[in-house]
Write a protein that holds these residues in place. Structure first.
Motif, short mmCIF file in Angstrom:
data_model
loop_
_atom_site.label_atom_id
_atom_site.label_comp_id
_atom_site.label_asym_id
_atom_site.label_seq_id
_atom_site.Cartn_x
_atom_site.Cartn_y
_atom_site.Cartn_z
N TYR A 1 0.86 -1.18 0.00
CA TYR A 1 0.00 0.00 0.00
C TYR A 1 0.90 1.23 0.00
O TYR A 1 1.76 1.38 0.87
N THR B 1 1.11 5.59 -0.64
CA THR B 1 0.40 6.86 -0.79
C THR B 1 1.39 7.97 -1.07
O THR B 1 2.54 7.93 -0.62
N TYR C 1 -2.85 10.64 -3.02
CA TYR C 1 -3.29 9.63 -3.97
C TYR C 1 -2.68 8.28 -3.61
O TYR C 1 -1.48 8.18 -3.32
N TRP D 1 -8.56 5.41 0.62
CA TRP D 1 -7.61 6.15 1.47
C TRP D 1 -7.74 5.62 2.89
O TRP D 1 -8.77 5.79 3.54
N GLY E 1 -8.73 6.09 -4.93
CA GLY E 1 -7.58 6.35 -4.07
C GLY E 1 -7.24 7.82 -3.93
O GLY E 1 -6.15 8.15 -3.45
N LEU E 2 -8.15 8.72 -4.29
CA LEU E 2 -7.88 10.16 -4.23
C LEU E 2 -8.43 10.74 -2.93
O LEU E 2 -9.54 10.41 -2.50
N PRO F 1 -2.23 4.72 -5.40
CA PRO F 1 -2.41 4.05 -6.69
C PRO F 1 -2.93 2.63 -6.58
O PRO F 1 -3.52 2.11 -7.54
N ASN F 2 -2.72 1.97 -5.46
CA ASN F 2 -3.14 0.58 -5.29
C ASN F 2 -4.15 0.52 -4.15
O ASN F 2 -3.81 0.78 -3.00
N THR F 3 -5.39 0.20 -4.45
CA THR F 3 -6.47 0.23 -3.45
C THR F 3 -7.22 -1.09 -3.41
O THR F 3 -7.14 -1.89 -4.36
N ASP G 1 -12.06 -1.36 -8.32
CA ASP G 1 -11.31 -0.95 -7.14
C ASP G 1 -11.87 0.33 -6.55
O ASP G 1 -12.43 1.17 -7.26
#
Length: 395
Positions: free
Chosen positions: A258, A260, A286, A335, A306-307, A288-290, A303
């Motif tokens: 994970y 950020t 952000y 997040w 992620g913002l 990128p991997n959620t 998914d």
């Protein structure tokens, strides 16, 4: 409390007796006269926050619920220099309130819940050594400590590392390396140890730390140490949690890293000769991997987003000591590392602060939070409305 729940083990009789004795000794030491404290080299301090908290919720099915209680936090610290370059500090912290469910003093390597200690629990939230040589551009902190990289302003919230906001108790176990980069930048490297049941800092499901590869969280940041015209804050940061994201849910074996990325900036303008000051700020992050949206409960396919971002506007000294802050934020469901913002929430907040003295203040806050995405077939978004009025002081 929303978020990932962590299993809590009740202390066995006598298990924490040495720590309890240390806390009692620390509290008693605060009564030592200042002159005697100076003779021994120790410095004692503390802070307290207490107030009335009220919240209401309209759930997805339209049902209404509410709660209200008196709550507070007490922290007592002792510190001293150990030679020319070493400094030691320890602090006891406890959360208290009506309807508390915690069970006394805890000294785990992990917090009881996703956002820190429960009401009724206390711990040592700081026990660390600082090494700093004024002739060197770097310093090192080792042990249990606080990390805070929040956006400037009356509300002062953060998307990533902001330990112990409001009356919460969270912490970082590990090391914090700081390096002054001439002429105006400072680099940070934080290596945080994660217990298999979770860290002491705020994290939310489906972050999970049973995998041996997830024992260390890495944070690297670059922060401006000098203002640039009206710009008073500039910082970027990256967090890496290896093998900690249960993308398909904690019941499945797959674990992913994970990561950020966060950037924040704030500025300050003096508006009147009387001292009225305007401080706008903006922070964006952000991931990128959620995880899957079905895992976070925010959708049906794909998914989770992620913002995350927040915009803040503060007015200082509307009248001497009277400050006002506004915050609007939007945090998508992917997040997972903020104690100030829940995933899948749109937040609006207004906060008033009256600072009586440099050490004592009163604050009142009203906050509205609404879910962003919901699965098909759900009646409506969940909505939370809460208010508090609290007193804060240092001694």
């Amino acid at each position: 409390m929303t978020g990932m729940s962590r299993e809590r083990i009740l202390p066995k009789p006598g298990r924490y007796r040495p720590a309890l004795l240390a806390v009692v000794s620390l509290a008693a030491a605060l009564a030592v006269p200042a002159a005697q404290a100076e003779e021994t080299g120790w410095h004692f301090s503390g802070d307290i926050r207490a107030g009335y908290y009220d919240s209401e919720r309209t759930d997805r099915n339209g049902m209404e619920s509410d709660s209200h209680a008196l709550r507070g936090r007490l922290r007592l610290a002792a510190e001293r220099d150990l030679g020319e370059y070493l400094h030691f500090r320890a602090r006891f912290a406890g959360r208290y309130g009506q309807h508390q469910t915690g069970h006394g003093f805890q000294l785990h390597g992990y917090a009881s819940t996703s956002t820190g200690m429960e009401l009724g629990e206390s711990t040592l939230d700081e026990v660390y050594l600082d090494y700093a040589d004024a002739a060197q551009p770097w310093s090192l902190r080792l042990g249990r400590f606080q990390t805070r990289f929040a956006l400037q302003g009356v509300a002062s919230k953060g998307l990533d590392r902001n330990d112990s906001p409001n009356i919460d108790i969270t912490w970082t176990d590990g090391l914090h390396y700081r390096h002054q980069l001439q002429p105006a930048w400072r680099a940070h490297l934080v290596l945080e140890h994660n217990h298999r049941k979770g860290p002491g800092s705020a994290v939310r499901a489906p972050l999970e730390f049973s995998d041996d590869a997830s024992r260390v969280t890495v944070f690297a940041g670059l922060e401006a140490s000098e203002a640039l015209g009206p710009v008073t804050q500039r910082m970027i940061g990256v967090t890496w949690m290896p093998a900690a994201l249960a993308s398909d849910g904690t019941a499945f074996s797959r674990r992913e890293d994970y990561i950020t990325l966060v950037g924040r900036m704030a500025a300050s303008w003096r508006l009147t000769e009387a001292g009225l000051r305007l401080v706008p700020g903006f922070e964006i992050g952000y991931a990128p991997n959620t995880p899957r949206a079905t895992v976070t409960g925010s959708g049906n396919a794909g998914d989770a987003g992620g913002l995350a971002w927040q915009a803040a506007l503060s007015l200082y000294d509307i009248a001497p000591g009277h400050n006002l802050g506004l915050v609007h934020a939007r945090t998508e469901a992917g997040w997972l590392i903020s104690g100030d913002f829940r995933g899948n929430d749109a937040l609006s907040e207004i906060r008033y602060q009256w600072r009586f003295t440099p050490e004592w203040s009163m604050e009142a806050r009203y906050r509205l939070r609404e879910e962003i995405d919901i699965p098909a077939g759900v009646m409506r978004q969940r909505e939370d409305r809460d208010f508090y009025m609290r007193i804060s002081g240092r001694f």
